[in-house]
Design an enzyme around this catalytic site. Structure first.
Site, PDB file in Angstrom:
ATOM      1  N   ALA A  42      -6.754   6.108  -2.335  1.00  0.00           N
ATOM      2  CA  ALA A  42      -6.675   6.304  -3.669  1.00  0.00           C
ATOM      3  C   ALA A  42      -6.604   5.569  -4.548  1.00  0.00           C
ATOM      4  O   ALA A  42      -6.955   5.689  -5.623  1.00  0.00           O
ATOM      5  CB  ALA A  42      -5.098   6.959  -3.484  1.00  0.00           C
ATOM      6  N   THR A  43      -7.035   3.760  -4.053  1.00  0.00           N
ATOM      7  CA  THR A  43      -7.353   3.101  -4.845  1.00  0.00           C
ATOM      8  C   THR A  43      -8.816   3.399  -5.496  1.00  0.00           C
ATOM      9  O   THR A  43      -9.075   3.079  -6.795  1.00  0.00           O
ATOM     10  CB  THR A  43      -7.541   1.667  -4.399  1.00  0.00           C
ATOM     11  OG1 THR A  43      -5.837   1.543  -3.461  1.00  0.00           O
ATOM     12  CG2 THR A  43      -7.825   0.844  -5.144  1.00  0.00           C
ATOM     13  N   ASN A  89       5.858   5.729  -6.847  1.00  0.00           N
ATOM     14  CA  ASN A  89       6.254   5.532  -5.406  1.00  0.00           C
ATOM     15  C   ASN A  89       6.946   4.743  -5.055  1.00  0.00           C
ATOM     16  O   ASN A  89       7.556   4.407  -4.178  1.00  0.00           O
ATOM     17  CB  ASN A  89       4.923   4.456  -5.031  1.00  0.00           C
ATOM     18  CG  ASN A  89       5.009   3.980  -6.461  1.00  0.00           C
ATOM     19  OD1 ASN A  89       4.445   3.401  -6.924  1.00  0.00           O
ATOM     20  ND2 ASN A  89       4.438   2.892  -5.824  1.00  0.00           N
ATOM     21  N   GLN A 141       1.827  10.346  -3.618  1.00  0.00           N
ATOM     22  CA  GLN A 141       2.894  10.252  -2.950  1.00  0.00           C
ATOM     23  C   GLN A 141       3.617  11.913  -3.246  1.00  0.00           C
ATOM     24  O   GLN A 141       5.074  11.782  -2.899  1.00  0.00           O
ATOM     25  CB  GLN A 141       4.475   9.207  -3.630  1.00  0.00           C
ATOM     26  CG  GLN A 141       3.737   8.075  -3.908  1.00  0.00           C
ATOM     27  CD  GLN A 141       3.571   6.748  -2.617  1.00  0.00           C
ATOM     28  OE1 GLN A 141       4.773   8.251  -1.062  1.00  0.00           O
ATOM     29  NE2 GLN A 141       3.330   5.918  -1.542  1.00  0.00           N
ATOM     30  N   SER A 153      -4.080  10.309  -0.681  1.00  0.00           N
ATOM     31  CA  SER A 153      -4.977   8.651  -0.233  1.00  0.00           C
ATOM     32  C   SER A 153      -4.083   9.809   1.689  1.00  0.00           C
ATOM     33  O   SER A 153      -3.404  10.307   1.684  1.00  0.00           O
ATOM     34  CB  SER A 153      -4.233   7.636  -0.583  1.00  0.00           C
ATOM     35  OG  SER A 153      -4.043   6.962   0.362  1.00  0.00           O
ATOM     36  N   GLY A 154      -4.865   9.478   2.660  1.00  0.00           N
ATOM     37  CA  GLY A 154      -4.574   9.659   3.620  1.00  0.00           C
ATOM     38  C   GLY A 154      -3.723   9.239   4.558  1.00  0.00           C
ATOM     39  O   GLY A 154      -2.641   9.976   5.057  1.00  0.00           O
ATOM     40  N   THR A 185     -22.071   5.685   3.477  1.00  0.00           N
ATOM     41  CA  THR A 185     -21.928   6.605   4.652  1.00  0.00           C
ATOM     42  C   THR A 185     -20.384   6.783   4.946  1.00  0.00           C
ATOM     43  O   THR A 185     -19.858   6.245   5.642  1.00  0.00           O
ATOM     44  CB  THR A 185     -22.830   6.036   6.364  1.00  0.00           C
ATOM     45  OG1 THR A 185     -23.714   5.342   5.700  1.00  0.00           O
ATOM     46  CG2 THR A 185     -22.767   7.219   7.367  1.00  0.00           C
ATOM     47  N   CYS A 191       3.576  -3.078  -2.697  1.00  0.00           N
ATOM     48  CA  CYS A 191       2.295  -3.453  -3.159  1.00  0.00           C
ATOM     49  C   CYS A 191       2.734  -4.080  -4.022  1.00  0.00           C
ATOM     50  O   CYS A 191       1.952  -6.086  -4.380  1.00  0.00           O
ATOM     51  CB  CYS A 191       1.535  -2.272  -4.130  1.00  0.00           C
ATOM     52  SG  CYS A 191       1.170  -1.222  -3.058  1.00  0.00           S
TER      53      CYS A 191
HETATM   54  N1  PLP Z   1      -1.196   5.399  -5.767  1.00  0.00           N
HETATM   55  C1  PLP Z   1      -0.093   5.563  -5.195  1.00  0.00           C
HETATM   56  C2  PLP Z   1       1.151   5.697  -6.334  1.00  0.00           C
HETATM   57  C3  PLP Z   1       0.139   4.556  -3.876  1.00  0.00           C
HETATM   58  O1  PLP Z   1       1.547   4.681  -3.687  1.00  0.00           O
HETATM   59  C4  PLP Z   1      -0.871   4.080  -3.516  1.00  0.00           C
HETATM   60  C5  PLP Z   1      -0.173   2.912  -2.377  1.00  0.00           C
HETATM   61  O2  PLP Z   1       0.185   2.201  -1.919  1.00  0.00           O
HETATM   62  C6  PLP Z   1      -1.813   4.403  -4.111  1.00  0.00           C
HETATM   63  C7  PLP Z   1      -2.021   4.447  -5.482  1.00  0.00           C
HETATM   64  C8  PLP Z   1      -3.082   3.536  -3.317  1.00  0.00           C
HETATM   65  O3  PLP Z   1      -3.245   4.096  -2.107  1.00  0.00           O
HETATM   66  P1  PLP Z   1      -4.345   3.262  -1.407  1.00  0.00           P
HETATM   67  O4  PLP Z   1      -3.926   2.415   0.049  1.00  0.00           O
HETATM   68  O5  PLP Z   1      -4.941   4.557  -0.072  1.00  0.00           O
HETATM   69  O6  PLP Z   1      -5.477   2.923  -1.570  1.00  0.00           O
END
Ligand code: PLP
Length: 376
Positions: free
Chosen positions: A68-69, A148, A178, A198-199, A236, A322
């Site tokens: 997701a980042t 989150n 989330q 995000s997986g 890839t 984080c």
């Molecule tokens: N967005 C939210 C709301 C999250 O909770 C997180 C992960 O903590 C992320 C983005 C980032 O996801 P990823 O670890 O897949 O980069």
């Protein structure tokens, strides 16, 4: 082990693990024209279809990313690249994950005007406030679905629908990390042009995510290279991780409501137990995601309690993973009392969390209260 830090990451499910193994065995490069490549490509398209289905979109609107980042960065910088020359305003909530907050900050440093919508005096983010911040100069609104750190559900559907009615050209992006597979998430209902997933938050491996981009919304690629993912995301494809992601979604999608009810029941139990302990305060508001509960234990510093519980093999988080022990600016935004910021821990459930896990947690907290020094 009692693992109550599922908002940080989840344990991969057996289905995801088996699918990863399959993706390792079918080792061809999905771009190769021969049979081995085609077999790998078939696995990727199966997973894409499952995820698209779950979001209520078509497979050609789903792009795999490393998480997701990357999805958030692609969405935000992509919107800027597409429209930032003509328009300057971006609207976000003030409680976004750093993967949205920091790209938005970068846009501000580059000359954009970033409006951050804060919770009101009751700790609520209002759709009207988000809408009111949008003007003719706005090119992007990015708002997360579920916070989150405390499970708060933002009024994305309402805000985006108001925005789209008056400013159909504004790009709407939602970080659904989330929310996806935890509460109902459908792209059309949300009125979102882009959605980040995000997986590893949903029992798939780390390092895989997706970005939904609505057909007709033109976002330039963030990664340039061999032109994979229809040129949108070169590199890839990680077939094993994509297979794991697809398998996890396939398992969860039919059970979102049932799992939600179960999590809500366990959360109600947790809250009841917290209320029985006079020194435990529940920060999370009613009506949020049942999977994430923020609590403060009066007199105990978050990290001290976290490590105390860890000795009993009970894993929780202080704020969000984080923020790595830093005081959470997001919880400040939600106007939690300064004193409770120091004592806040986050309890986050998986589909396997039980009431017995909560009993063990509450016993651990009780014994920490007896054993440990008070915050000075
Ligand atoms: N967005 C939210 C709301 C999250 O909770 C997180 C992960 O903590 C992320 C983005 C980032 O996801 P990823 O670890 O897949 O980069």
């Amino acid at each position: 082990m009692i693992y109550l830090d599922n908002a940080a990451t989840t344990k991969p499910c057996d289905e995801a693990k088996a699918a990863v193994m399959k993706g390792l065995e079918v080792f061809g490069n999905p771009s190769s024209l021969h049979r081995a490549g085609l077999d790998a490509e078939l696995l990727v398209s199966d997973a894409r279809e499952i995820i698209a289905d779950a979001l209520g979109v078509t497979p050609d609107e789903v792009y795999f990313t490393s998480g997701a980042t990357e999805s958030n960065n692609t969405a935000i910088f992509g919107a800027y690249k597409a429209h930032g020359k003509r328009k300057k305003r971006v609207v976000i909530s003030s409680v976004e994950h750093p993967a949205v907050k920091n790209p938005a900050q970068e846009l501000e440093d580059m000359g954009c005007e970033v409006v951050r919508i804060s919770p009101d005096e009751n700790g609520e983010i209002n759709a009207r406030d988000i809408f009111a911040a949008v003007n003719e100069d706005t090119f992007l609104v990015s708002c997360m679905l579920v916070n989150n750190e405390n499970g708060y559900i933002l009024p994305v559907e309402k805000a985006f629908s108001m925005i789209k009615k008056k400013y159909p050209q504004v790009i709407t992006h939602c970080d659904c990390v989330q929310g996806f597979m935890k509460i109902p998430v459908k792209a059309k209902k949300l009125n979102a042009d882009m959605i980040s997933l995000s997986g590893h938050k949903i029992y798939a491996p780390k390092g895989i995510g997706a970005l939904y981009v609505k057909k007709g919304v033109h976002i330039p690629p963030f990664m340039l290279g061999g032109g994979q993912e229809k040129g949108f995301r070169s590199g890839t494809e990680s077939v094993p991780l994509i297979c794991g992601f697809g398998a996890a979604v396939k398992k969860l999608a039919p059970n979102v409501s049932a799992n939600f009810e179960k999590a809500a029941d366990i959360q109600a139990y947790l809250i009841e137990k917290c209320n029985e302990n006079g020194d435990v305060f529940v920060n999370s508001r009613k009506g949020g995601s049942p999977y994430v509960t923020s609590i403060a234990v009066n007199g105990l510093k978050s990290e001290v309690l976290l490590h105390y519980l860890e000795k009993r093999e009970i894993y929780v988080s202080s704020g969000s993973a984080c923020s790595k022990g830093k005081k959470s600016s997001v919880l400040k935004e939600f106007r939690y009392p300064e004193q409770s910021l120091d004592s806040t821990i986050r309890i986050s459930f998986s589909i396997d969390t039980t009431k017995a896990d909560i009993d063990a947690l509450m016993e651990g907290i009780k014994s920490a209260q007896n054993d440990l020094c008070k915050v000075r």
